[in-house]
Design an enzyme around this catalytic site. Structure first.
Site, short mmCIF file in Angstrom:
data_model
loop_
_atom_site.label_atom_id
_atom_site.label_comp_id
_atom_site.label_asym_id
_atom_site.label_seq_id
_atom_site.Cartn_x
_atom_site.Cartn_y
_atom_site.Cartn_z
N LYS A 1 0.82 -1.22 0.00
CA LYS A 1 0.00 0.00 0.00
C LYS A 1 0.85 1.26 0.00
O LYS A 1 0.46 2.27 -0.59
CB LYS A 1 -0.94 0.01 1.21
CG LYS A 1 -2.08 -0.97 1.08
CD LYS A 1 -3.20 -0.63 2.04
CE LYS A 1 -4.38 -1.57 1.82
NZ LYS A 1 -5.44 -1.39 2.81
N LYS B 1 -4.79 -10.12 -6.78
CA LYS B 1 -6.09 -10.42 -6.17
C LYS B 1 -7.14 -9.39 -6.60
O LYS B 1 -6.79 -8.26 -6.95
CB LYS B 1 -5.97 -10.46 -4.64
CG LYS B 1 -5.65 -9.14 -4.01
CD LYS B 1 -5.76 -9.17 -2.49
CE LYS B 1 -5.51 -7.74 -1.99
NZ LYS B 1 -5.44 -7.53 -0.59
N LYS C 1 -10.27 -3.51 -4.32
CA LYS C 1 -10.90 -2.22 -4.63
C LYS C 1 -9.89 -1.18 -5.08
O LYS C 1 -10.25 -0.15 -5.61
CB LYS C 1 -11.75 -1.71 -3.47
CG LYS C 1 -11.17 -1.87 -2.10
CD LYS C 1 -12.27 -1.83 -1.02
CE LYS C 1 -11.83 -2.60 0.21
NZ LYS C 1 -12.89 -2.96 1.12
P1 TYM Z 1 -10.76 -5.58 3.63
O1 TYM Z 1 -11.75 -4.52 3.89
O2 TYM Z 1 -9.66 -5.32 2.64
O3 TYM Z 1 -11.49 -6.90 3.14
C1 TYM Z 1 -12.56 -7.49 3.89
C2 TYM Z 1 -12.45 -9.00 3.83
O4 TYM Z 1 -12.45 -9.45 2.48
C3 TYM Z 1 -11.34 -10.32 2.26
N1 TYM Z 1 -10.90 -10.17 0.86
C4 TYM Z 1 -10.74 -11.18 -0.01
N2 TYM Z 1 -10.93 -12.51 0.13
C5 TYM Z 1 -10.70 -13.28 -0.95
N3 TYM Z 1 -10.30 -12.78 -2.15
C6 TYM Z 1 -10.09 -11.46 -2.33
N4 TYM Z 1 -9.71 -10.99 -3.50
C7 TYM Z 1 -10.32 -10.59 -1.22
N5 TYM Z 1 -10.22 -9.24 -1.05
C8 TYM Z 1 -10.59 -9.01 0.23
C9 TYM Z 1 -10.29 -9.83 3.24
O5 TYM Z 1 -9.33 -10.83 3.51
C10 TYM Z 1 -11.13 -9.50 4.44
O6 TYM Z 1 -11.38 -10.65 5.22
N6 TYM Z 1 -7.80 -5.20 7.60
C11 TYM Z 1 -9.06 -5.74 7.13
C12 TYM Z 1 -10.25 -5.25 7.94
C13 TYM Z 1 -10.08 -5.47 9.41
C14 TYM Z 1 -10.18 -6.71 10.09
C15 TYM Z 1 -9.96 -6.39 11.46
C16 TYM Z 1 -10.44 -8.02 9.69
C17 TYM Z 1 -9.81 -4.51 10.32
N7 TYM Z 1 -9.73 -5.07 11.56
C18 TYM Z 1 -9.96 -7.39 12.43
C19 TYM Z 1 -10.46 -9.02 10.68
C20 TYM Z 1 -10.22 -8.69 12.02
C21 TYM Z 1 -9.26 -5.31 5.69
O7 TYM Z 1 -8.77 -4.28 5.28
O8 TYM Z 1 -10.12 -6.07 5.00
#
Ligand code: TYM
Length: 335
Positions: A115, A198, A201
């Site tokens: 990032k 992957k 967004k």
């Molecule tokens: P975020 O918002 O990027 O994504 C949310 C969830 O979607 C999953 N994900 C995917 N899974 C499979 N294939 C993909 N291409 C793909 N893109 C996204 C992510 O793995 C995630 O589970 N840091 C986290 C949010 C967060 C969080 C937490 C999660 C903040 N605190 C505590 C668990 C526990 C994030 O940015 O996810």
């Protein structure tokens, strides 16, 4: 069993988020409740601040992401649904854990490197500290299980390291080690344009991902234009090991249909993508359009969605308070 997971309110939910995480969250509501456990899901608006976002956009996204969760099947009566910023204990515990986490540990985080890109010096301190806030999100609730996509696994390993060091340094058994639960069906959904990265967004190409709010025509067009190869589908999923685009589309089909990838290739064996892609698009529309319709109705009353978050935050705050207090006590803070 206490299940906690979060999602950032940056833009619309895409198929990667949905198949990799949210679909598991929905399913777990019943499974975990049947075992007397609890499911808790939050909108990570504080994480949303780590890269510049217009404040009005952040507010709108938080409401829209909440409505999307509800439309996708998260039931605020069965799961606690809230936004991180409404529960200040997330930020408070982060500060405490900042003194336990090591700079060397954060330096290894691949998501920060991705990032921040080339301009590391120009990245926010928040972006660097992001994994510690994530550890706080999870440890605050003495979470046992965290359903996430594969890309978040490294952050959860860090949360476990922080928990272990806290317990050891302060001679307590405060934090259980949270177990990451990576979706077996869809650990990593890839971009429709380039199966080496992957679905995300942050990809500038809209054609690389399907959003839950896309129109039926857009969904069909995105799958029609998805990158593939000219060969027909084989009769074994393993035979797709060297065909990442084909593998990705079959994985998406299987995850949407709640089937195994093997049963999908058996059904389409010998057929080319000219046949498979329209079938996949029809399936995606049949799964996503009811979610989109519910979402549209929910967004007619944004105040009601905000009220759901406020109510969820009250419940989350009550569960967070004793853990935060115990961490403060363990560290010798006089309160
Ligand atoms: P975020 O918002 O990027 O994504 C949310 C969830 O979607 C999953 N994900 C995917 N899974 C499979 N294939 C993909 N291409 C793909 N893109 C996204 C992510 O793995 C995630 O589970 N840091 C986290 C949010 C967060 C969080 C937490 C999660 C903040 N605190 C505590 C668990 C526990 C994030 O940015 O996810």
């Amino acid at each position: 069993m206490r299940v906690v997971s979060g999602i950032q309110p940056t833009g619309n939910l895409h198929l990667g988020n949905y198949l990799g995480a949210v679909k598991q969250w929905v399913r777990m509501q019943d499974e975990v409740a049947a075992q007397g456990g609890e499911t808790m899901y939050f909108i990570a608006d504080l994480h949303g601040l780590t890269q510049w976002i217009d404040p009005r956009e952040l507010t709108a996204n938080t409401i829209e992401m909440t409505a999307t969760m509800i439309a996708a099947g998260i039931d605020p009566e069965r799961s606690i649904l809230w936004n991180q910023a409404r529960v200040p204990a997330h930020s408070e515990l982060t500060w405490l854990l900042n003194n336990v986490a090591r700079v060397g540990w954060l330096n290894r985080m691949t998501q920060f490197k991705d990032k921040a890109g080339k301009d590391r010096e120009g990245a926010s301190v928040g972006l660097y500290d992001y994994p510690v806030l994530m550890a706080a999100d999870v440890l605050l609730y003495k979470t046992t299980h965290v359903p996430v996509g594969e890309d978040q696994k490294q952050h959860l390993e860090l949360a476990r390291d922080i928990a272990t060091k806290f317990n050891t340094d302060y001679g307590v058994e405060l934090f259980p080690l949270p177990e990451p639960m990576v979706s077996k069906e869809a650990p990593r959904i890839m971009s429709l344009r380039d199966a080496t990265s992957k679905m995300s967004k942050s990809n500038p190409s809209e054609m690389s991902r399907v959003h839950l709010v896309d129109s039926d025509d857009d969904i069909a067009a995105k799958f029609r234009k998805a990158k593939t190869d000219p060969d027909p589908l084989p009769d074994s999923f393993d035979a797709l090991a060297e065909r990442p685009e084909a593998r990705n589309l079959v994985t998406i089909y299987a995850a949407l249909a709640d089937r195994t990838p093997q049963s999908v290739v058996e059904e389409y064996a010998g057929q080319g993508f000219g046949q498979f892609k329209p079938a996949l698009a029809d399936l995606a529309v049949s799964v996503l359009s009811p979610i989109r319709d519910r979402l549209t109705r929910l967004l007619d009353d944004r105040a009601a969605v905000s009220a759901v978050l406020a109510k969820g935050a009250e419940k989350a705050a009550a569960l967070a308070a004793p853990t935060l207090r115990a961490a403060q006590d363990a560290m010798g803070l006089e309160l």
